[in-house]
Design an enzyme around this catalytic site. Structure first.
Site, short mmCIF file in Angstrom:
data_model
loop_
_atom_site.label_atom_id
_atom_site.label_comp_id
_atom_site.label_asym_id
_atom_site.label_seq_id
_atom_site.Cartn_x
_atom_site.Cartn_y
_atom_site.Cartn_z
N ARG A 234 1.55 0.41 6.84
CA ARG A 234 0.93 1.62 6.69
C ARG A 234 1.90 2.74 7.03
NH1 ARG A 234 -2.35 -0.81 4.09
NH2 ARG A 234 -4.69 -0.77 4.26
N GLU A 262 0.23 10.74 3.09
CA GLU A 262 0.27 9.87 1.97
C GLU A 262 -1.14 10.41 1.31
OE1 GLU A 262 -0.87 5.60 0.92
OE2 GLU A 262 0.83 5.74 2.00
N HIS A 281 2.48 3.41 -2.98
CA HIS A 281 1.49 2.51 -2.31
C HIS A 281 0.78 1.43 -3.51
CE1 HIS A 281 -1.83 2.19 1.42
NE2 HIS A 281 -1.33 0.69 0.61
#
Length: 318
Positions: A234, A262, A281
């Site tokens: 993450r 993000e 991602h």
């Protein structure tokens, strides 16, 4: 007893689901993929499958009203995006993750990011755009030392795929030490001694209060000159400011499938940081996701209907 099951995939597209409610009761399937309107009263939902990759705000939006929910099932390996909604749930709710769904795809991307970074693929693409022949001498993955930080099912899958690359060694780190078929897993407390020896450091750990900014200035500063940091965990596992300082000096490089913030906004310095490769991602977003996600949902719901123990239980609210 009839109860609602919220699914982010239409029920008629999932093979193996328990039969929908009959006169004697059973599941009543409701499709909700994060749209503005709920498909039914959240208070009637007993099994909530969280919409995939729609963000924390959408994931937790119905949770405070789910007074009858017994299971919250994510379709991601991490559960940090639903954590803010857990205090509003009744006690005894099982939170389950998607272990078994993303290992192959995330491990594939990890190897791809390592190879692309070491072998200079970003420069090749820019050279192709500019019609320039950018030959040269590039590092190989062979004979490198790799450190995997976060040795759960994804970390193990990454090592499986690295095995044919003739590495010098692989070191494994998790919250606590243990032994695996491939070798010892060391505790997080041993990281300071392991970092200076690694050519490639892979982050595949869950995001928790203990791993937030795990890769901070001290962590990055202990990495050897020329080492590569790969983050498929993450974004907030890495201190972005500290990473910019290290990559900006050219001392280390990085390959990031996740960032903090993000999505990475336009104008952010990470976009153009030297030696940084960014993918948006997409570790789990492959053709392998949907069939595995459907099998997980069908299996978990079958266990739920039968009163059997659920798989992938992360915690139970209390």
């Amino acid at each position: 007893m009839t109860y609602d099951v919220w699914l982010p995939i239409p029920a008629d597209e999932i093979d193996g689901l328990p039969a929908p409610s009959a006169p004697g009761g059973g599941p009543r399937y409701r499709f909700w993929d994060g749209g503005p309107d709920f498909p039914a009263d959240p208070a009637d939902c007993a099994f909530y499958v969280v919409p995939y990759m729609k963000g924390s705000e959408i994931a937790v939006r119905p949770m405070a009203e789910m007074t009858s929910v017994r299971v919250v099932q994510t379709l991601s390996a991490g559960t940090d995006h639903v954590t803010p909604g857990l205090p509003a749930l009744p006690p005894g709710v099982a939170l389950c993750n998607a272990k078994g769904v993303h290992e192959a795809s995330t491990a594939e991307l990890t190897v791809a990011l390592i190879l692309a970074s070491l072998r200079g693929f970003p420069g090749f693409v820019r050279g192709q755009d500019a019609e320039e022949w950018r030959d040269g001498f590039y590092p190989a993955l062979a004979d490198k030392s790799v450190l995997i930080v976060g040795y759960g099912s994804i970390g193990a899958a990454i090592e499986d795929r690295l095995a044919p690359f003739e590495l010098a060694r692989v070191e494994r780190v998790a919250r606590s030490a243990r032994t695996t078929a491939r070798g010892p897993v060391r505790a997080l407390t041993e990281l300071p001694a392991l970092l200076p020896e690694a050519d490639v450091v892979v982050l595949s750990t869950p995001l928790t209060s203990d791993t937030h900014h795990l890769a901070d200035a001290a962590f990055l500063g202990r990495m050897k000159d020329g080492a590569l940091l790969v983050n498929v965990a993450r974004g907030p596992v890495v201190d972005t400011k500290a990473l910019l300082a290290e990559t900006g000096s050219g001392r280390i490089t990085a390959a990031l499938d996740v960032t903090d913030p993000e999505p990475l906004p336009k104008g952010h310095p990470l976009w153009h940081a030297p030696g940084v490769l960014i993918s948006p991602h997409v570790g789990g977003s492959t053709s392998a996701f949907m069939p595995r996600a459907k099998r997980l949902i069908a299996g978990q719901l079958t266990r739920f209907v039968r009163g059997e123990e659920l798989r992938n239980r992360v915690l139970t609210t209390g």
